[in-house]
Scaffold this active site. Structure first.
Site, PDB file in Angstrom:
ATOM      1  N   CYS A 123       0.822  -1.225   0.000  1.00 17.28           N
ATOM      2  CA  CYS A 123       0.000   0.000   0.000  1.00 17.28           C
ATOM      3  C   CYS A 123       0.848   1.265   0.000  1.00 17.28           C
ATOM      4  O   CYS A 123       0.316   2.356  -0.216  1.00 17.28           O
ATOM      5  CB  CYS A 123      -0.930   0.007   1.198  1.00 17.28           C
ATOM      6  SG  CYS A 123      -2.034  -1.413   1.227  1.00 17.28           S
ATOM      7  N   HIS A 264      -2.993   7.039   2.987  1.00 22.96           N
ATOM      8  CA  HIS A 264      -3.473   5.812   2.346  1.00 22.96           C
ATOM      9  C   HIS A 264      -4.860   5.506   2.909  1.00 22.96           C
ATOM     10  O   HIS A 264      -5.087   5.608   4.113  1.00 22.96           O
ATOM     11  CB  HIS A 264      -2.499   4.675   2.634  1.00 22.96           C
ATOM     12  CG  HIS A 264      -3.063   3.325   2.351  1.00 22.96           C
ATOM     13  ND1 HIS A 264      -3.691   3.032   1.159  1.00 22.96           N
ATOM     14  CD2 HIS A 264      -3.118   2.189   3.109  1.00 22.96           C
ATOM     15  CE1 HIS A 264      -4.099   1.771   1.199  1.00 22.96           C
ATOM     16  NE2 HIS A 264      -3.780   1.246   2.369  1.00 22.96           N
ATOM     17  N   ASN A 295     -10.335   0.183  -0.013  1.00 22.01           N
ATOM     18  CA  ASN A 295      -8.879   0.262   0.118  1.00 22.01           C
ATOM     19  C   ASN A 295      -8.255  -0.326  -1.152  1.00 22.01           C
ATOM     20  O   ASN A 295      -8.321  -1.541  -1.361  1.00 22.01           O
ATOM     21  CB  ASN A 295      -8.472  -0.517   1.372  1.00 22.01           C
ATOM     22  CG  ASN A 295      -6.972  -0.591   1.581  1.00 22.01           C
ATOM     23  OD1 ASN A 295      -6.190  -0.456   0.647  1.00 22.01           O
ATOM     24  ND2 ASN A 295      -6.572  -0.827   2.807  1.00 22.01           N
TER      25      ASN A 295
END
Ligand code: UT7
Length: 343
Positions: A123, A264, A295
């Site tokens: 990520c 993020h 996500n």
């Protein structure tokens, strides 16, 4: 006399000249996925903030999504394909190990003999790729770099896994990095902690899977992405304050200088904790694209930048703190000037 190797010099400052994203067509609600994990729309909203996410269709592959996001980033920046010296694709969810997506993306976008490579940092992939791309332009390695974050995490999802099935999603975002008069991409703050490698991981290596298939036949369970949700949450809530402060310090700024915070999009509750501990000023806009998009790992930061720009909460040139974090456990973030979305 010994031969002397010539070197190159680049430019003093870089910035993101344009931003483009690709969101898959299909919108998936919490009700659509709650059944196999015995969950509910209410639980998912309360624990993660997510209301919807996008799942890619068969034709929406990491390569096609990266190409579309890249095309839009080029359009937004006004930079021609032949000006791009390197394409970096940050991704950790491709189902093929090679060749790198970057070569196909570059060719599809009309580039010829252009350097490119893929970068895997979970990520935090976009933050890593943005830093590397910016350093390439500053060093003179490339005059412009196309930086793309793309994921098709649904290929790795076990729809019956209560910790991952409702969180992860698909999408792509891209920026063109190039020279600028002023600093538009600040020095990166980054790092990793391999002692926590198992906190987000592929649960079974492919060689083990193939050995099982050979021994037991095709009934064996395929590899999936797994996450120790509580461990990741604890790390994010306790460690990332330091990472965010380091990125702001590196830029020679204070929290008061930030117009926008784009973490993020891991979990809205992690974002809330960070906003609180960083004591961000009232005026600071906080990106919450996870509510609509879920996500999307390496794609989440460019997608979230696009959302705050598209809905008018922020504008090109605003000072923003980006902070990517996740598998590794790794993080990479920097203070930037927000790019333009183009027409
Ligand atoms: O992008 C990479 C970075 N990833 C992240 O940042 C993710 C970080 N972690 C998280 O976001 C959270 O840990 C989750 C959202 C994954 C889980 O939330 P949580 O608040 O940590 O839940 P939990 O695992 O502590 O479980 C709390 C309760 C349990 O029930 P009891 O024991 O309190 O009765 C679980 O059984 O919620 C239950 N539960 C669920 N219920 C409905 C766990 N998962 C689910 C579910 N639906 N999906």
């Amino acid at each position: 006399m010994a031969a002397r190797i010539a070197s190159r010099t680049g430019v003093a400052n870089t910035t993101m000249l344009g931003l483009g994203v690709y969101r898959p067509e299909r919108v998936v609600t919490n009700d659509d996925i709650a059944g196999p994990i015995d969950s509910s729309d209410e639980w998912i909203r309360t624990r993660s903030g997510i209301q919807t996410r996008r799942f890619a269709a068969d034709g929406e592959t990491p390569v096609t999504m990266a190409i579309e996001a890249g095309r839009r980033a080029l359009d937004a920046s006004g930079i021609a394909p032949e000006q791009i010296g390197c394409v970096i694709v940050a991704t950790s969810s491709r189902m093929v190990l090679g060749p790198a997506a970057s070569a196909q993306v570059a060719t599809a976008l009309g580039m010829n003999d252009t350097a490119g490579f893929d970068l895997a940092a979970g990520c935090s992939g976009f933050g890593h790729a943005l830093s590397v791309g910016s350093d390439m332009v500053r060093a003179g390695t490339a005059s412009h770099v196309l930086v793309i974050g793309v994921e098709r995490l649904t290929d790795l999802l076990d729809p019956t896994d209560r910790t991952t099935a409702f969180i992860f999603a698909d999408g792509a975002g891209a920026v063109v990095v190039g020279p600028s008069d002023e600093v538009g991409i600040g020095p990166v703050a980054w790092g990793s902690d391999g002692t926590q490698w198992a906190a987000i991981r592929q649960d079974k290596p492919f060689d083990q899977y193939f050995a099982e298939v050979a021994e037991q036949g095709s009934a064996t369970v395929r590899p999936f992405i797994r996450m120790e949700g509580t461990a990741v949450f604890r790390w994010a809530a306790s460690f990332l304050e330091k990472a965010c402060r380091a990125a702001v310090d590196n830029a020679g700024l204070t929290m008061e200088d930030l117009d926008v915070f784009v973490p993020h999009q891991a979990n809205l509750r992690i974002t809330d904790v960070l906003v609180r501990v960083l004591k961000l000023p009232e005026k600071c806009v906080v990106a919450t694209d996870i509510i609509e998009t879920g996500n999307t790992s390496a794609a989440s930061i460019p997608l979230a930048m696009e959302q705050v720009l598209r809905n008018g909460q922020a504008k090109p040139g605003d000072t923003a703190l980006l902070m990517g974090f996740g598998a590794g456990l790794a993080y990479a973030g920097q203070v930037v000037k927000l790019p333009s979305l183009g027409e």
